[in-house]
Design an enzyme around this catalytic site. Structure first.
Site, PDB file in Angstrom:
ATOM      1  N   LYS A  67       1.047  -1.481  -0.050  1.00  0.00           N
ATOM      2  CA  LYS A  67       0.106  -0.056   0.346  1.00  0.00           C
ATOM      3  C   LYS A  67       0.894   1.397  -0.143  1.00  0.00           C
ATOM      4  CE  LYS A  67       1.194   1.457   4.492  1.00  0.00           C
ATOM      5  NZ  LYS A  67       1.786   2.246   4.719  1.00  0.00           N
ATOM      6  N   VAL A 108      10.733  -4.464   2.506  1.00  0.00           N
ATOM      7  CA  VAL A 108      11.068  -4.441   4.234  1.00  0.00           C
ATOM      8  C   VAL A 108      11.389  -3.461   5.024  1.00  0.00           C
ATOM      9  CG1 VAL A 108      11.497  -6.287   6.534  1.00  0.00           C
ATOM     10  CG2 VAL A 108      11.147  -7.178   3.778  1.00  0.00           C
ATOM     11  N   SER A 151       2.002  -6.278   7.513  1.00  0.00           N
ATOM     12  CA  SER A 151       0.535  -6.506   7.199  1.00  0.00           C
ATOM     13  C   SER A 151       0.177  -7.467   5.808  1.00  0.00           C
ATOM     14  CB  SER A 151      -0.246  -4.849   7.270  1.00  0.00           C
ATOM     15  OG  SER A 151       0.405  -3.964   8.428  1.00  0.00           O
ATOM     16  N   ASP A 203      -2.842  -1.783   9.930  1.00  0.00           N
ATOM     17  CA  ASP A 203      -3.238  -2.236   8.726  1.00  0.00           C
ATOM     18  C   ASP A 203      -3.423  -3.261   8.278  1.00  0.00           C
ATOM     19  OD1 ASP A 203      -2.052   0.760   8.302  1.00  0.00           O
ATOM     20  OD2 ASP A 203       0.300   0.212   7.710  1.00  0.00           O
TER      21      ASP A 203
HETATM   22  P1  ATP Z   1       3.961  -0.309   8.352  1.00  0.00           P
HETATM   23  O1  ATP Z   1       3.851  -0.332   6.671  1.00  0.00           O
HETATM   24  O2  ATP Z   1       2.759  -1.699   8.199  1.00  0.00           O
HETATM   25  O3  ATP Z   1       4.640   0.152   9.168  1.00  0.00           O
HETATM   26  P2  ATP Z   1       6.482  -1.373   7.481  1.00  0.00           P
HETATM   27  O4  ATP Z   1       6.227  -1.766   5.632  1.00  0.00           O
HETATM   28  O5  ATP Z   1       7.372  -0.090   7.462  1.00  0.00           O
HETATM   29  O6  ATP Z   1       4.792  -1.517   8.164  1.00  0.00           O
HETATM   30  P3  ATP Z   1       7.558  -4.242   7.368  1.00  0.00           P
HETATM   31  O7  ATP Z   1       7.707  -4.948   6.363  1.00  0.00           O
HETATM   32  O8  ATP Z   1       6.328  -4.428   8.265  1.00  0.00           O
HETATM   33  O9  ATP Z   1       7.626  -2.902   7.500  1.00  0.00           O
HETATM   34  O10 ATP Z   1       7.968  -4.905   8.060  1.00  0.00           O
HETATM   35  C1  ATP Z   1       8.096  -4.049   9.954  1.00  0.00           C
HETATM   36  C2  ATP Z   1       8.776  -5.217  10.701  1.00  0.00           C
HETATM   37  O11 ATP Z   1       8.205  -6.438  11.111  1.00  0.00           O
HETATM   38  C3  ATP Z   1      10.083  -6.152   9.735  1.00  0.00           C
HETATM   39  O12 ATP Z   1      11.642  -5.178  10.299  1.00  0.00           O
HETATM   40  C4  ATP Z   1      10.418  -7.582  10.831  1.00  0.00           C
HETATM   41  O13 ATP Z   1      10.896  -7.557  11.833  1.00  0.00           O
HETATM   42  C5  ATP Z   1       8.414  -7.131  11.371  1.00  0.00           C
HETATM   43  N1  ATP Z   1       7.907  -8.750  10.726  1.00  0.00           N
HETATM   44  C6  ATP Z   1       7.332  -9.409  10.616  1.00  0.00           C
HETATM   45  N2  ATP Z   1       6.754 -10.818   9.862  1.00  0.00           N
HETATM   46  C7  ATP Z   1       6.824  -9.318   8.689  1.00  0.00           C
HETATM   47  C8  ATP Z   1       6.951 -10.372   7.498  1.00  0.00           C
HETATM   48  N3  ATP Z   1       6.196 -10.513   7.143  1.00  0.00           N
HETATM   49  N4  ATP Z   1       7.753  -9.310   6.455  1.00  0.00           N
HETATM   50  C9  ATP Z   1       8.451  -8.899   6.763  1.00  0.00           C
HETATM   51  N5  ATP Z   1       8.568  -7.642   8.121  1.00  0.00           N
HETATM   52  C10 ATP Z   1       8.272  -8.383   9.132  1.00  0.00           C
END
Ligand code: ATP
Length: 302
Positions: free
Chosen positions: A14, A100, A108, A141
């Protein structure tokens, strides 16, 4: 009894076209008015029957993904199994393409995908409303990752109302390393300390621009209240934003809590030009192009 076939669910990333952040609540969360758009960057989660809950992950950022019970996909399987009083006996494989810790809700997305994959594998037929409620338990999210399309999220972002949206073209610049979402909210609190914070809301102009499908109108209304905090923690993102704007992006903003940056462009041709310029600028690790809205978590045909 025959073993059920593996189930694969595809789930989008998203971008927030509006992320309005209110004052911190007594529980530490912030009220948000969050306009989500699902974009065509996908993870795939495959659920296969197994003796116990295990997780594997492949993809460019796979080494940054936890494979234990803290993985949101694993937590989704546990929560769903507990709700139905069964064992989470499943192997979850994540084919990861969403950056990531990039502010694109990749974790999410995997949570929502695993929930739907396990529900299908286990033949539970959990009603949609209940799946959305389980998603909200997993994270703010996660309901949107299941729903997809375009939606206004209020509360912590988990209370969704679908909104109309035309198709828009995007370029995403992926930064080196992640930014922690709680750290960005803490920086927001620090930067706004002592200043009155208005009730978060999505402006009628933004919602009208989204519905119109006119990228110029949307460009004039995009905004992310977390951007100053993300830039404060990662000042180098300014150069990335400027490089995309110089190359002709109609608007540039930090995606969610960052550090991925998002560039709204007029069409596919502009997307290729902006992506090439960003890659050449050496202000980001890599780029991706995508369109949105796109549907939420979807079971793929076997
Ligand atoms: P958001 O936009 O919802 O704030 P994000 O995109 O910034 O999230 P994610 O990729 O969701 O961040 O990852 C945040 C942290 O969650 C990672 O550093 C990791 O330690 C943990 N995590 C748990 N499950 C997962 C997964 N399936 N994929 C990626 N990271 C994960």
């Amino acid at each position: 009894m025959t073993t059920p076939s593996p189930v694969t669910v595809r789930v989008p990333a998203k971008v927030n076209v509006r992320l309005a952040v209110g004052a911190a609540r007594p529980d530490g969360f912030h009220d948000l008015a969050n306009v989500f758009l699902a974009v065509s960057l996908f993870d795939e989660v495959t659920a296969t029957p197994a003796d116990a809950l295990t997780v594997t992950c492949t993809g460019p950022d796979a080494d940054q993904v936890p494979l234990d019970r803290t993985n949101l996909a694993a937590r989704a399987a546990e929560v769903l199994a507990a709700r139905h009083g069964i064992e989470p006996a499943v192997h979850l494989h994540i084919a990861k393409n969403i950056p990531v810790a990039g502010g694109m809700a990749g974790g999410s997305a995997d949570g929502a995908a695993a929930l739907l994959a396990c529900d299908t594998l286990w033949g539970l037929d959990t009603p949609r409303e209940e799946l959305l409620a389980l998603c909200a338990e997993l994270g703010s999210d996660v309901p949107f990752s299941l729903a997809g399309g375009a939606a206004l999220g209020t509360g912590r972002g988990e209370l969704l109302t679908p909104v109309d949206a035309g198709t828009f073209h995007w370029v995403f610049a992926v930064a080196d390393g992640g930014l922690s979402t709680p750290a960005v909210f803490r920086e927001f609190d620090r930067l706004t300390e002592g200043t009155p914070i208005p009730e978060p809301e999505a402006s009628p102009a933004l919602l009208a621009a989204l519905a119109s499908g006119d990228p110029h109108a949307l460009a004039a209304t995009l905004a992310n209240d977390l951007q100053p905090a993300a830039l404060s923690l990662r000042p180098s993102l300014r150069a990335t934003l400027d490089a995309g704007l110089d190359a002709g992006a109609l608007a540039a903003l930090v995606s969610g809590s960052g550090p991925t940056t998002a560039f709204l462009v007029a069409d596919e041709e502009a997307a290729a030009k902006v992506a090439a310029a960003l890659e050449a600028s050496a202000t980001c690790r890599t780029t991706r192009t995508a369109t949105g809205p796109t549907p939420g978590a979807t079971v793929l045909a076997p």
